[in-house]
Design a protein around this motif. Structure first.
Motif, mmCIF file in Angstrom:
data_model
loop_
_atom_site.group_PDB
_atom_site.id
_atom_site.type_symbol
_atom_site.label_atom_id
_atom_site.label_comp_id
_atom_site.label_asym_id
_atom_site.label_seq_id
_atom_site.Cartn_x
_atom_site.Cartn_y
_atom_site.Cartn_z
ATOM 1 N N PHE A 187 -6.825 68.579 -84.182
ATOM 2 C CA PHE A 187 -7.903 68.390 -83.215
ATOM 3 C C PHE A 187 -8.753 69.656 -83.143
ATOM 4 O O PHE A 187 -8.238 70.769 -83.177
ATOM 5 N N GLU A 188 -10.069 69.422 -83.040
ATOM 6 C CA GLU A 188 -11.031 70.525 -83.017
ATOM 7 C C GLU A 188 -12.070 70.227 -81.934
ATOM 8 O O GLU A 188 -12.487 69.078 -81.778
ATOM 9 N N GLU A 189 -12.494 71.255 -81.187
ATOM 10 C CA GLU A 189 -13.456 71.027 -80.107
ATOM 11 C C GLU A 189 -14.871 70.866 -80.659
ATOM 12 O O GLU A 189 -15.309 71.653 -81.501
ATOM 13 N N MET A 190 -15.565 69.856 -80.167
ATOM 14 C CA MET A 190 -16.943 69.577 -80.568
ATOM 15 C C MET A 190 -17.926 70.245 -79.604
ATOM 16 O O MET A 190 -17.588 70.582 -78.478
ATOM 17 N N SER A 191 -19.178 70.356 -80.050
ATOM 18 C CA SER A 191 -20.223 70.976 -79.221
ATOM 19 C C SER A 191 -20.608 70.091 -78.040
ATOM 20 O O SER A 191 -21.093 70.585 -77.027
ATOM 21 N N GLY A 192 -20.436 68.773 -78.207
ATOM 22 C CA GLY A 192 -20.882 67.843 -77.169
ATOM 23 C C GLY A 192 -22.346 67.453 -77.311
ATOM 24 O O GLY A 192 -22.859 66.689 -76.504
ATOM 25 N N ARG A 193 -23.012 67.946 -78.347
ATOM 26 C CA ARG A 193 -24.420 67.584 -78.558
ATOM 27 C C ARG A 193 -24.532 66.484 -79.611
ATOM 28 O O ARG A 193 -23.791 66.484 -80.600
ATOM 29 N N GLY A 194 -25.477 65.574 -79.378
ATOM 30 C CA GLY A 194 -25.678 64.484 -80.319
ATOM 31 C C GLY A 194 -27.013 63.821 -80.089
ATOM 32 O O GLY A 194 -27.901 64.390 -79.441
ATOM 33 N N LYS A 195 -27.134 62.611 -80.634
ATOM 34 C CA LYS A 195 -28.384 61.850 -80.538
ATOM 35 C C LYS A 195 -28.056 60.385 -80.236
ATOM 36 O O LYS A 195 -27.005 59.883 -80.628
ATOM 37 N N VAL A 196 -29.009 59.727 -79.563
ATOM 38 C CA VAL A 196 -28.852 58.295 -79.292
ATOM 39 C C VAL A 196 -28.837 57.554 -80.628
ATOM 40 O O VAL A 196 -29.748 57.719 -81.455
#
Ligand SMILES: [Zn+2]
Length: 143
Positions: A55-64
């Motif tokens: 498991f690795e932490e994500m930035s939490g940023r994305g796109k619709v």
């Protein structure tokens, strides 16, 4: 009784993911062999079948990625109580095709468009129980 959506039930494979959510971290599995990220959590890599995944932490940023408004047909009492409501998918910036569901909190249908940037936030759906959500990063006029 306060209405709430169905609550997460962790199993041995998804337990680290849900523990991360309760710590306000988005943890996604990365395969140590082919380096692909995958969601939902699985016992093995969906691309190469390796069981060497962490498991690795994500930035939490994305796109619709997609969106809709559910106006009728909700059977669960909670979803009946919040209808109409938004539902859709977002794609995380870390990898093409890494998709998560969201209800786009704070937005209306008219605010949403494919490709609009979103950011992770956490919704408390019952006492002390968090789920991930993705909200628009900026109003439509600013995009
Ligand atoms: Zn792999």
């Amino acid at each position: 009784m306060t209405l709430h959506p169905p609550l997460p039930v962790a199993d041995d494979i998804s337990r680290p993911y849900w523990a991360g959510i309760q710590d306000r971290k988005l943890l996604v599995q990365r395969c140590s062999q082919c380096e692909r990220l995958q969601f939902p959590p699985d016992a093995a890599c969906q691309a190469c079948s390796s069981e060497d995944i962490v498991f690795e932490e994500m930035s939490g940023r994305g796109k619709v990625f997609s969106f809709s408004e559910t106006v009728s047909g909700a059977r669960h009492p909670y979803f009946q109580s919040i209808s109409p409501y938004l539902v859709g998918m977002i794609e995380l910036d870390e990898q093409e095709g890494l998709i998560f569901p969201s209800n786009f909190p704070g937005s209306t249908y008219a605010d949403l468009e494919i490709g609009a940037p979103v950011e992770l936030e956490f919704q408390e759906v019952a006492d002390g129980v968090l789920i991930p959500q993705f909200a628009l990063s900026m109003p439509k006029a600013g995009r």
